[in-house]
Design an enzyme around this catalytic site. Sequence first.
Site, PDB file in Angstrom:
ATOM      1  N   ARG A 299      -9.268  -6.104  12.039  1.00 15.05           N
ATOM      2  CA  ARG A 299      -9.524  -7.545  12.090  1.00 15.05           C
ATOM      3  C   ARG A 299      -9.283  -8.033  13.506  1.00 15.05           C
ATOM      4  O   ARG A 299      -8.231  -7.775  14.088  1.00 15.05           O
ATOM      5  CB  ARG A 299      -8.595  -8.267  11.117  1.00 15.05           C
ATOM      6  CG  ARG A 299      -8.801  -9.775  11.015  1.00 15.05           C
ATOM      7  CD  ARG A 299      -7.838 -10.373  10.014  1.00 15.05           C
ATOM      8  NE  ARG A 299      -8.035  -9.782   8.693  1.00 15.05           N
ATOM      9  CZ  ARG A 299      -7.047  -9.472   7.854  1.00 15.05           C
ATOM     10  NH1 ARG A 299      -5.782  -9.679   8.192  1.00 15.05           N
ATOM     11  NH2 ARG A 299      -7.315  -8.959   6.674  1.00 15.05           N
TER      12      ARG A 299
ATOM     13  N   ARG B 153      -0.678 -14.971  13.137  1.00 13.36           N
ATOM     14  CA  ARG B 153      -2.005 -14.365  13.107  1.00 13.36           C
ATOM     15  C   ARG B 153      -3.052 -15.302  13.727  1.00 13.36           C
ATOM     16  O   ARG B 153      -2.694 -16.252  14.422  1.00 13.36           O
ATOM     17  CB  ARG B 153      -2.349 -13.973  11.669  1.00 13.36           C
ATOM     18  CG  ARG B 153      -1.340 -12.971  11.094  1.00 13.36           C
ATOM     19  CD  ARG B 153      -1.746 -12.468   9.727  1.00 13.36           C
ATOM     20  NE  ARG B 153      -0.816 -11.455   9.232  1.00 13.36           N
ATOM     21  CZ  ARG B 153      -1.019 -10.740   8.130  1.00 13.36           C
ATOM     22  NH1 ARG B 153      -2.109 -10.927   7.395  1.00 13.36           N
ATOM     23  NH2 ARG B 153      -0.139  -9.831   7.738  1.00 13.36           N
TER      24      ARG B 153
ATOM     25  N   LYS C 224       4.355 -12.300   7.398  1.00 12.53           N
ATOM     26  CA  LYS C 224       3.230 -12.852   8.154  1.00 12.53           C
ATOM     27  C   LYS C 224       3.376 -14.365   8.329  1.00 12.53           C
ATOM     28  O   LYS C 224       4.069 -15.036   7.559  1.00 12.53           O
ATOM     29  CB  LYS C 224       1.914 -12.535   7.447  1.00 12.53           C
ATOM     30  CG  LYS C 224       1.789 -13.096   6.040  1.00 12.53           C
ATOM     31  CD  LYS C 224       0.517 -12.553   5.381  1.00 12.53           C
ATOM     32  CE  LYS C 224       0.441 -12.984   3.918  1.00 12.53           C
ATOM     33  NZ  LYS C 224      -0.731 -12.400   3.227  1.00 12.53           N
TER      34      LYS C 224
ATOM     35  N   LYS D 287       0.967 -17.934   9.518  1.00 16.92           N
ATOM     36  CA  LYS D 287      -0.390 -18.420   9.740  1.00 16.92           C
ATOM     37  C   LYS D 287      -0.372 -19.855  10.257  1.00 16.92           C
ATOM     38  O   LYS D 287       0.383 -20.687   9.759  1.00 16.92           O
ATOM     39  CB  LYS D 287      -1.211 -18.334   8.451  1.00 16.92           C
ATOM     40  CG  LYS D 287      -1.370 -16.894   7.935  1.00 16.92           C
ATOM     41  CD  LYS D 287      -2.178 -16.832   6.648  1.00 16.92           C
ATOM     42  CE  LYS D 287      -2.345 -15.382   6.202  1.00 16.92           C
ATOM     43  NZ  LYS D 287      -3.157 -15.279   4.958  1.00 16.92           N
TER      44      LYS D 287
ATOM     45  N   CYS E  65     -12.654 -13.119  -1.487  1.00 18.61           N
ATOM     46  CA  CYS E  65     -12.064 -12.063  -0.667  1.00 18.61           C
ATOM     47  C   CYS E  65     -12.865 -10.771  -0.807  1.00 18.61           C
ATOM     48  O   CYS E  65     -13.785 -10.665  -1.617  1.00 18.61           O
ATOM     49  CB  CYS E  65     -10.606 -11.839  -1.053  1.00 18.61           C
ATOM     50  SG  CYS E  65     -10.400 -10.986  -2.645  1.00 18.61           S
TER      51      CYS E  65
ATOM     52  N   CYS F  80      -9.880  -2.778  -0.586  1.00 21.01           N
ATOM     53  CA  CYS F  80      -8.546  -3.368  -0.545  1.00 21.01           C
ATOM     54  C   CYS F  80      -7.612  -2.661  -1.525  1.00 21.01           C
ATOM     55  O   CYS F  80      -7.901  -2.600  -2.728  1.00 21.01           O
ATOM     56  CB  CYS F  80      -8.603  -4.856  -0.878  1.00 21.01           C
ATOM     57  SG  CYS F  80      -6.964  -5.627  -0.860  1.00 21.01           S
TER      58      CYS F  80
ATOM     59  N   CYS G  52      -6.807 -10.236  -6.341  1.00 25.13           N
ATOM     60  CA  CYS G  52      -5.366 -10.128  -6.620  1.00 25.13           C
ATOM     61  C   CYS G  52      -4.718 -11.450  -6.259  1.00 25.13           C
ATOM     62  O   CYS G  52      -5.366 -12.324  -5.670  1.00 25.13           O
ATOM     63  CB  CYS G  52      -4.752  -8.969  -5.828  1.00 25.13           C
ATOM     64  SG  CYS G  52      -4.356  -9.396  -4.104  1.00 25.13           S
TER      65      CYS G  52
END
Length: 564
Positions: A74, A144, A208, A210, A428, A434, A473
Site C-alpha cells: 500500500r 498512516r 495503528k 489514522k 473492502c 485478506c 470481517c
Amino acid sequence: MSEQKLAANEYIKARSRHLRGTIEEGLANSVTGAISDDDTQVLKFHGTYMQDDRDVRNERKEQKLEPLYSFMLRARVPGGVCSAEQWLAVDDISRQLTTSNSIRLTTRQTFQYHGIPKRNLKELVQSLDRATLDAIAACGDVNRNVMCNPNPVQSDLHAEVYEIAKHLSEHMLPHTQAYAEIWLDKEKLLSTEEEVEPIYGDTYLPRKFKMAVAIPPDNDVDVYTNDFGLIAVAENGQLVGFNLTAGGGMGSTHGEVETFPRLADDFGFINKEDVIKFAEAVVTTQRDWGNRVNRKRARLKYTIVDHGYEAFKAEVEKRAGVKFQPKRDVILQDRGDRFGWVKGIDDQWHLTFFIECGRIKDEPGKMLQTGLREIAKVHQGDFRMTANQNMIIAGVPESEKDRIEAMARQYGLLGDVLTTTREHSIACVALPTCPLAMAESERYFPEFMTKVEALQAKHGISELPIVVRMTGCPNGCARPFAAEIGLVGKAPGRYNLYLGASFEGTRLNKMVRENILEAEILAELDELFGRYASERNADESFGDFVVRIGVVKAVIDAAKDFHG
C-alpha cells in the site's frame, strides 16, 4: 509483583532495531515465498503485508505445497494526489511486477498492489521511489496515509488545507532509516542504538493510527471514523483553523463486547498554526497512555474511554502548550463524490470516474486500466484518488475536455447510469487475499448492490441515496459501522446486518440481524424500503428513518450503546 506481560507485537517491535528485523535475510531466502512471523509484523511498517491465495490454499495443502504466498503493498499518497507521470509509473509497475495485473484504490485514498511475488518486492519499491512515491508507514503501528478532501473545485481553501494535510503526513513519518537501507540500498548505520524516534519512541504506537482532514460541507473522508481529525473552519473564505476530533475507529471483534467501533469526540477549535503541536500531543499521549497489553483494546478510542475525555483533553493541552478554544459551528452534509465534469475556480475542469470497489483492471467492455493509462499519456494535470475508491482527473483545460471525455467513454470509464446509492457504496478487498476475511466483499458486492437497487426501484425510491458498505470481517476497512446499511462478514455467505447510521457520518449504526444469508438480508431491506417509501418525512435519510421508527436505537455512546 511480576511485571504485566505485554502484547507479542510489543516485543517484536522492541527487538526489530527500529523496524529492520531480519527482513533483508528473509527477502534473500529463495527456498520459500514467505518471510518469518516476526518480520511479517515488522514489514507492515514498510507498507507491506504478506498474504496467500485462499482460493487455492486447501488444494496446495493436499499437494504438500506451501500456501501460494505473495505480498500486498500500500502506497503513502497524502490527500490522494499524484501526477499523470506518477500514475503511468504506478500502472507500469502493476503490469510488470504483480500477478494480479491490477491496481486497487483504497478507502484511505491511496492505491495498493496485490499479488507481488517476494522476488519482485524490492524492485517494486525501488520503482515507486523513482516515481517519487513510497510506502513508508502506510501500515503498521504508526500514523498512516493522511486523508484530505481531494476535490479541487470549490476554493483556494482546498489547496491550503491539502498542503497542511501533506505537511502533517511528512511530519508524522518515522525517523528510522530502515526503509531506505532495506529497499533503496542506502548506507547502513553502523549502530541503530543512537537512532531516535522523537514522536514514536522505540516501540512506536500501541496500534495503528489514522488521520483525516475534512472541508465542510463535504465529509468524504469520514472524518469522525479516524483517530485524529481536522474539520476546516473558514471565515470570509479564508482558513482560520480547525475543529479537532479524536478517538474514532472502526475495528471490533465479533462476540467480544469490550471491543466496538466508535466515532471521534469533538475537542474544540485550534488555530491553523497549531496543527502540528496538537497532532504531536494527541499522538504522543496515545503512545504513552495506550494499551500495550491487549491489542484489541489498543486504539486511541479505547484510551479515551478508559482514561476519560476530560483527562485526555487536559493531557493533550498540556503537551501542546495551547488550550482548545470552543468548537466552531460547521455543517457536514454528504460523504459522496461528485461525478462527471465540474469546473474549478481556476477555469480548469475536473472529471470524476466511478471505480466500483476501487478495482482498476481491464475486462471486456471496461478497459479501465488501459483507459487511465492512455489518459495519463496526454493529461497534464493530476490524478486524485478519493476516500470512496474513485478517481478524479483534475486540471483539464477547456481545450482538452472533449478529448479526455471521448477517451473515457471509449474505455468504459464513463457511460454507465448509476444510482446515487451505488455511487455512495464502498467495499473492502476480503477474499481471496485478506487473511482476516470471513466472507466475500469486493467480489460479491456489485451483485449485491444490483439487488439493493432493484428493491429501491420496486418501492420508487431509486433517486434517494443510501450509504451501503460491506466488509468481509469486523476490522472495518470500508467503514461499515458508519453506513446506513452495513454488512459485515461472519462466515461464508453470511453477514451481520447493521442499520441506522446517519447519512452525513455523524452517528454509528447498530446490529439488527446476526449471521444471516442474502435472502434474509434482502427480505429485511424489502420491508424497510417499503415503509421508508410511504412513511418517511421530507428530506429524511434512511438511517434517520430506521432510528425514528424504532428499528434500532441511536448509538450515542458507543461503549454503552453499540452492543446494548
